[in-house]
Design a protein around this motif. Structure first.
Motif, mmCIF file in Angstrom:
data_model
loop_
_atom_site.group_PDB
_atom_site.id
_atom_site.type_symbol
_atom_site.label_atom_id
_atom_site.label_comp_id
_atom_site.label_asym_id
_atom_site.label_seq_id
_atom_site.Cartn_x
_atom_site.Cartn_y
_atom_site.Cartn_z
ATOM 1 N N ALA A 219 0.848 -1.199 0.000
ATOM 2 C CA ALA A 219 0.000 0.000 0.000
ATOM 3 C C ALA A 219 0.877 1.240 0.000
ATOM 4 O O ALA A 219 0.655 2.186 0.763
ATOM 5 C CB ALA A 219 -0.931 -0.016 1.200
ATOM 6 N N ASP A 220 1.881 1.229 -0.854
ATOM 7 C CA ASP A 220 2.814 2.353 -0.919
ATOM 8 C C ASP A 220 2.214 3.553 -1.644
ATOM 9 O O ASP A 220 2.530 4.699 -1.316
ATOM 10 C CB ASP A 220 4.101 1.922 -1.636
ATOM 11 C CG ASP A 220 4.776 0.750 -0.946
ATOM 12 O OD1 ASP A 220 4.767 0.725 0.301
ATOM 13 O OD2 ASP A 220 5.293 -0.141 -1.639
ATOM 14 N N ALA A 221 1.368 3.291 -2.639
ATOM 15 C CA ALA A 221 0.819 4.360 -3.462
ATOM 16 C C ALA A 221 -0.514 4.848 -2.902
ATOM 17 O O ALA A 221 -1.357 4.048 -2.481
ATOM 18 C CB ALA A 221 0.623 3.866 -4.898
ATOM 19 N N THR A 222 -0.710 6.155 -2.908
ATOM 20 C CA THR A 222 -2.026 6.687 -2.586
ATOM 21 C C THR A 222 -2.982 6.408 -3.752
ATOM 22 O O THR A 222 -2.551 6.166 -4.882
ATOM 23 C CB THR A 222 -1.969 8.204 -2.340
ATOM 24 O OG1 THR A 222 -1.430 8.841 -3.511
ATOM 25 C CG2 THR A 222 -1.110 8.531 -1.139
ATOM 26 N N ILE A 223 -4.265 6.411 -3.454
ATOM 27 C CA ILE A 223 -5.309 6.228 -4.465
ATOM 28 C C ILE A 223 -5.894 7.599 -4.780
ATOM 29 O O ILE A 223 -6.421 8.270 -3.888
ATOM 30 C CB ILE A 223 -6.396 5.267 -3.964
ATOM 31 C CG1 ILE A 223 -5.800 3.867 -3.731
ATOM 32 C CG2 ILE A 223 -7.556 5.201 -4.944
ATOM 33 C CD1 ILE A 223 -6.771 2.894 -3.074
ATOM 34 N N LEU A 224 -5.797 8.019 -6.033
ATOM 35 C CA LEU A 224 -6.241 9.348 -6.443
ATOM 36 C C LEU A 224 -7.582 9.251 -7.165
ATOM 37 O O LEU A 224 -7.717 8.493 -8.134
ATOM 38 C CB LEU A 224 -5.198 9.987 -7.361
ATOM 39 C CG LEU A 224 -5.548 11.357 -7.950
ATOM 40 C CD1 LEU A 224 -5.707 12.393 -6.847
ATOM 41 C CD2 LEU A 224 -4.483 11.776 -8.966
ATOM 42 N N ILE A 225 -8.565 10.032 -6.705
ATOM 43 C CA ILE A 225 -9.904 10.023 -7.304
ATOM 44 C C ILE A 225 -10.390 11.461 -7.478
ATOM 45 O O ILE A 225 -10.275 12.281 -6.564
ATOM 46 C CB ILE A 225 -10.906 9.252 -6.421
ATOM 47 C CG1 ILE A 225 -10.475 7.791 -6.260
ATOM 48 C CG2 ILE A 225 -12.315 9.329 -7.001
ATOM 49 C CD1 ILE A 225 -11.309 7.012 -5.249
#
Length: 292
Positions: A219-225
């Motif tokens: 879960a290194d990357a943020t989730i962009l929405i």
């Protein structure tokens, strides 16, 4: 050659190829567009990262290729963009063309299990396995081991669910106006019932809001929405439900890592998508390791 090149279009500083091939998963011909950025022709093997873009209901590979303006971002950072189709076409299944939100143009990125659809509507396996394997074999300079995923609407849902279903496969994920909790949305209920049957436990394996809680991968990357606040599917029809995903993430490995931007005035169209493509491109370039 696995792919037939139907047209080559010089656009911005690279080339957009419109391809056709026969799919073993869908048992139909499939269309796919791919943007090869500047420098592709002189690139070494597996040197160019890939961004997979999943489109929404009714779309073909052409919609985002023509309207999202990924090309200048791909040239800037040096990644290719793959635009798959949204369903099999010409499967000749009774009822598949009866409505715009189910069947043709609305494959929902699942592997169907219901009797009428299980032979052809294998979009999950097609997108996440078959297509990438075939493209890697033919386009040697692309690196499908360094790949990220994004999408719009139904494709935003497909990107989120595909990312969460395949821990570690995709370096990052983002979404434009995604159907974030399809088991509670009219579009999702219709599609899942038609493709997966009545057992709602089968539905949950594709629902990002339910998947994020169970996720155990990196879960290194943020989730962009991004979601437009003037999008009728957001404020009126309760199709998108992005807040449900954010709330679920608080009890997951993505706690404080879901970046939801609700933007005033924007709708559901490609005017909205193209307005925020640069931010999404920068997001993926960071995690693909290619930020200038």
């Amino acid at each position: 050659m696995t792919f037939t090149t139907d047209s080559t279009i010089f656009t911005f500083e690279g080339k957009l190829l419109k391809l056709t091939h026969d799919s073993k998963e869908t048992k139909t011909p499939m269309n796919v567009n791919i943007y090869l950025p500047k420098g592709y022709d002189s690139a070494s093997d597996k040197s160019i990262p890939v961004l997979l873009y999943l489109s929404g209901l009714t779309c073909t590979p052409n919609n985002a290729s023509e309207k999202a303006y990924w090309q200048p971002q791909a040239d800037k950072y040096g990644f290719a963009v793959v635009f798959p189709d949204t369903s099999p076409r010409g499967a000749n299944i009774a009822g598949e063309d009866d409505s715009w939100d189910f069947g043709t143009g609305a494959g929902f990125y699942v592997d169907a299990t219901t009797e009428n659809y299980k032979s052809n509507y294998k979009m999950y396996s097609y997108i996440h396995s078959e297509l990438q394997t075939l493209l890697q074999e033919e386009f040697k300079s692309l690196n499908f081991d360094n790949i990220s995923i994004t999408g719009h609407s139904m494709g935003g849902y497909g990107a989120l669910s595909g990312f969460l279903q395949n821990p570690g496969k995709y370096k990052s994920v983002s979404a434009f106006s995604p159907i974030s909790n399809p088991v509670k949305a009219p579009w999702g209920k219709k599609a899942f019932a038609g493709y997966l049957g009545d057992n709602k436990e089968d539905w949950s394996q594709y629902d990002p809001t339910e998947l994020i809680v169970k996720y155990e991968g990196p879960a290194d990357a943020t989730i962009l929405i991004h979601v437009g606040k003037a999008d009728p599917f957001y404020f009126r029809d309760a199709q998108l439900l992005p807040e449900n995903l954010v709330e679920a993430s608080k009890d997951s490995k993505f706690k404080d890592k879901v970046e939801l931007h609700l933007v005033e005035g924007y709708d559901h169209s490609y005017y909205f998508v193209s307005s925020f493509v640069a931010q999404h491109a920068a997001h993926h370039a960071k995690y693909l390791g290619i930020t200038p």
